[in-house]
Design a protein around this motif. Structure first.
Motif, mmCIF file in Angstrom:
data_model
loop_
_atom_site.group_PDB
_atom_site.id
_atom_site.type_symbol
_atom_site.label_atom_id
_atom_site.label_comp_id
_atom_site.label_asym_id
_atom_site.label_seq_id
_atom_site.Cartn_x
_atom_site.Cartn_y
_atom_site.Cartn_z
ATOM 1 N N GLU A 33 0.860 -1.197 0.000
ATOM 2 C CA GLU A 33 0.000 0.000 0.000
ATOM 3 C C GLU A 33 0.889 1.238 0.000
ATOM 4 O OE1 GLU A 33 -3.786 0.857 2.570
ATOM 5 O OE2 GLU A 33 -2.061 1.469 3.731
ATOM 6 N N ALA A 34 0.630 2.147 -0.928
ATOM 7 C CA ALA A 34 1.423 3.363 -0.995
ATOM 8 C C ALA A 34 1.102 4.248 0.193
ATOM 9 C CB ALA A 34 1.120 4.099 -2.298
ATOM 10 N N GLY A 35 2.123 4.990 0.657
ATOM 11 C CA GLY A 35 1.926 5.881 1.784
ATOM 12 C C GLY A 35 1.448 7.240 1.336
ATOM 13 N N VAL A 36 1.480 8.179 2.259
ATOM 14 C CA VAL A 36 1.104 9.556 1.959
ATOM 15 C C VAL A 36 2.246 10.208 1.177
ATOM 16 C CG1 VAL A 36 0.528 11.797 2.928
ATOM 17 C CG2 VAL A 36 -0.326 9.690 4.018
ATOM 18 N N ALA A 37 1.903 10.784 0.052
ATOM 19 C CA ALA A 37 2.917 11.428 -0.788
ATOM 20 C C ALA A 37 2.830 12.935 -0.643
ATOM 21 C CB ALA A 37 2.727 11.028 -2.252
ATOM 22 N N GLN A 38 3.991 13.564 -0.602
ATOM 23 C CA GLN A 38 4.040 15.022 -0.537
ATOM 24 C C GLN A 38 5.089 15.535 -1.513
ATOM 25 O OE1 GLN A 38 3.978 15.259 4.220
ATOM 26 N NE2 GLN A 38 3.729 17.273 3.246
ATOM 27 N N SER A 39 4.813 16.703 -2.076
ATOM 28 C CA SER A 39 5.820 17.371 -2.896
ATOM 29 C C SER A 39 5.616 18.875 -2.831
ATOM 30 C CB SER A 39 5.724 16.897 -4.359
ATOM 31 O OG SER A 39 4.509 17.333 -4.936
ATOM 32 N N PRO A 40 6.703 19.642 -3.005
ATOM 33 C CA PRO A 40 8.080 19.164 -3.087
ATOM 34 C C PRO A 40 8.596 18.740 -1.718
ATOM 35 C CG PRO A 40 8.057 21.546 -2.983
ATOM 36 C CD PRO A 40 6.611 21.118 -3.017
ATOM 37 N N ARG A 41 9.772 18.176 -1.650
ATOM 38 C CA ARG A 41 10.359 17.818 -0.363
ATOM 39 C C ARG A 41 11.042 19.009 0.287
ATOM 40 N NH1 ARG A 41 11.512 12.710 1.081
ATOM 41 N NH2 ARG A 41 11.870 13.773 3.064
ATOM 42 N N TYR A 42 11.585 19.896 -0.533
ATOM 43 C CA TYR A 42 12.275 21.072 -0.024
ATOM 44 C C TYR A 42 11.887 22.271 -0.873
ATOM 45 C CZ TYR A 42 15.169 17.390 1.970
ATOM 46 O OH TYR A 42 15.603 16.273 2.623
ATOM 47 N N LYS A 43 11.831 23.444 -0.212
ATOM 48 C CA LYS A 43 11.521 24.670 -0.931
ATOM 49 C C LYS A 43 12.175 25.829 -0.215
ATOM 50 C CE LYS A 43 9.144 26.600 -4.321
ATOM 51 N NZ LYS A 43 9.268 26.210 -5.747
ATOM 52 N N ILE A 44 12.870 26.650 -0.996
ATOM 53 C CA ILE A 44 13.463 27.866 -0.450
ATOM 54 C C ILE A 44 12.871 29.032 -1.207
ATOM 55 C CG2 ILE A 44 15.592 29.166 -0.051
ATOM 56 C CD1 ILE A 44 17.103 26.509 -0.066
ATOM 57 N N ILE A 45 12.313 30.003 -0.491
ATOM 58 C CA ILE A 45 11.724 31.180 -1.119
ATOM 59 C C ILE A 45 12.128 32.407 -0.317
ATOM 60 C CG2 ILE A 45 9.757 29.916 -2.057
ATOM 61 C CD1 ILE A 45 8.056 31.100 0.216
ATOM 62 N N TYR A 73 -1.510 8.520 9.350
ATOM 63 C CA TYR A 73 -0.342 8.126 8.573
ATOM 64 C C TYR A 73 0.247 9.398 7.966
ATOM 65 C CZ TYR A 73 -2.166 3.437 9.131
ATOM 66 O OH TYR A 73 -2.620 2.252 9.671
ATOM 67 N N PHE A 74 1.517 9.621 8.260
ATOM 68 C CA PHE A 74 2.162 10.871 7.871
ATOM 69 C C PHE A 74 3.023 10.708 6.635
ATOM 70 C CE2 PHE A 74 1.457 13.919 11.314
ATOM 71 C CZ PHE A 74 0.874 13.098 12.266
ATOM 72 N N GLY A 75 3.043 11.750 5.828
ATOM 73 C CA GLY A 75 3.981 11.833 4.736
ATOM 74 C C GLY A 75 5.338 12.304 5.240
ATOM 75 N N PRO A 76 6.335 12.365 4.344
ATOM 76 C CA PRO A 76 7.694 12.747 4.744
ATOM 77 C C PRO A 76 7.842 14.239 5.030
ATOM 78 C CG PRO A 76 7.594 12.419 2.400
ATOM 79 C CD PRO A 76 6.255 12.003 2.929
ATOM 80 N N GLY A 77 6.873 15.040 4.610
ATOM 81 C CA GLY A 77 6.933 16.467 4.882
ATOM 82 C C GLY A 77 7.597 17.283 3.789
ATOM 83 N N THR A 78 7.274 18.568 3.784
ATOM 84 C CA THR A 78 7.948 19.541 2.919
ATOM 85 C C THR A 78 8.665 20.530 3.819
ATOM 86 O OG1 THR A 78 6.314 19.387 1.136
ATOM 87 C CG2 THR A 78 7.667 21.379 1.224
ATOM 88 N N ARG A 79 9.962 20.633 3.636
ATOM 89 C CA ARG A 79 10.751 21.560 4.461
ATOM 90 C C ARG A 79 10.823 22.896 3.755
ATOM 91 N NH1 ARG A 79 13.990 20.595 8.736
ATOM 92 N NH2 ARG A 79 13.821 18.351 8.341
ATOM 93 N N LEU A 80 10.269 23.947 4.367
ATOM 94 C CA LEU A 80 10.226 25.284 3.786
ATOM 95 C C LEU A 80 11.182 26.212 4.520
ATOM 96 C CD1 LEU A 80 8.923 27.477 1.939
ATOM 97 C CD2 LEU A 80 7.284 27.862 3.795
ATOM 98 N N LEU A 81 11.997 26.906 3.762
ATOM 99 C CA LEU A 81 12.877 27.930 4.312
ATOM 100 C C LEU A 81 12.529 29.249 3.662
ATOM 101 C CD1 LEU A 81 15.249 28.769 6.090
ATOM 102 C CD2 LEU A 81 16.785 28.183 4.196
ATOM 103 N N VAL A 82 12.168 30.224 4.474
ATOM 104 C CA VAL A 82 11.832 31.555 3.973
ATOM 105 C C VAL A 82 12.970 32.504 4.328
ATOM 106 C CG1 VAL A 82 10.153 33.427 3.983
ATOM 107 C CG2 VAL A 82 9.384 31.063 4.294
ATOM 108 N N LEU A 83 13.562 33.108 3.304
ATOM 109 C CA LEU A 83 14.724 33.997 3.518
ATOM 110 C C LEU A 83 14.327 35.466 3.462
ATOM 111 C CD1 LEU A 83 17.298 32.094 1.284
ATOM 112 C CD2 LEU A 83 16.991 31.920 3.759
#
Lengths: 115, 117
Positions: free
Chosen positions: A1-13, A105-115
């Motif tokens: 069974e596929a898990g929870v999918a998230q995208s993107p994995r990383y984002k810098i804005i 059930y959790f996805g891997p998350g999206t890591r956001l960095l705001v500069l």
């Protein structure tokens, strides 16, 4: 069974820019959650959907955050405009039940960095 | 409103030693209690949960937790820790949203577990 999918994995804005996150829950799961996890803290619920209806968005900063769940399946979370304090990991989770207190059930998350 | 306190931010144990992670909750009614584990770069995974009944609950990976109403606690234990148990552990309390039949989870701030060989 596929898990929870998230995208993107990383984002810098840069601050004041917009960003969107996507989540595909486990097939057949009725309830979908978006959490914000700031470094060193536990996840904080932003919004909870039951099918495509919102059951709780009391902690969602509605002046800048919005979320929708399309046809009761996929979901997007948007931030417009972003602030420095929005830097965090955004976690999507889903659960089979309708009332929201069964196993999430959790996805891997999206890591956001705001500069 | 419900809340969760995990008093220990960081715990270090030797491999093979026993482990106890503390969790205290605040909630006016019978709580639904959970322990989740988060490995680096991964999402959270449920270890165990308590809804009602036997106050000692068994979970995956050899973990157990005991619900003590009088102490408002739900401590997580493992008799012998393995190096692969190094991760961050979150206690959570579930409660009904006011006026609805829906529930939500409130997480503690987490305890980071380091395992020495």
């Amino acid at each position: 069974e596929a898990g929870v999918a998230q995208s993107p994995r990383y984002k810098i804005i840069e601050k004041r820019q917009s960003v969107a996150f996507w989540c595909n829950p486990i097939s057949g799961h009725a309830t979908l959650y978006w959490y914000q996890q700031i470094l060193g803290q536990g996840p904080k619920l932003l919004i909870q959907f039951q099918n495509n209806g919102v059951v709780d968005d009391s902690q969602l900063p509605k002046d800048r955050f919005s979320a929708e769940r399309l046809k009761g399946v996929d979901s997007t979370l948007k931030i417009q405009p972003a602030k420095l304090e929005d830097s965090a990991v955004y976690l999507c989770a889903s659960s089979l039940d309708y009332w929201g207190l069964e196993t999430q059930y959790f996805g891997p998350g999206t890591r956001l960095l705001v500069l | 409103a419900q809340s969760v306190t995990q008093p220990d931010i960081h715990i270090t144990v030797s491999e093979g030693a026993s482990l106890e992670l503390r969790c205290n909750y605040s909630y006016g009614a019978t709580p639904y209690l959970f322990w989740y584990v988060q490995s680096p770069g991964q999402g959270l995974q449920l270890l165990l949960k308590y809804f009602s009944g036997d106050t000692l609950v068994q979970g995956i990976k050899g973990f157990e937790a005991e619900f003590k109403r009088s102490q408002s606690s739900f401590n997580l234990r493992k008799p012998s820790v393995h190096w692969s148990d190094a991760a961050e552990y979150f206690c959570a309390v579930g409660a009904q949203l006011g006026g609805t039949s829906y529930g939500k989870l409130t997480f503690g701030q987490g305890t980071i577990l380091t395992v020495h060989p």
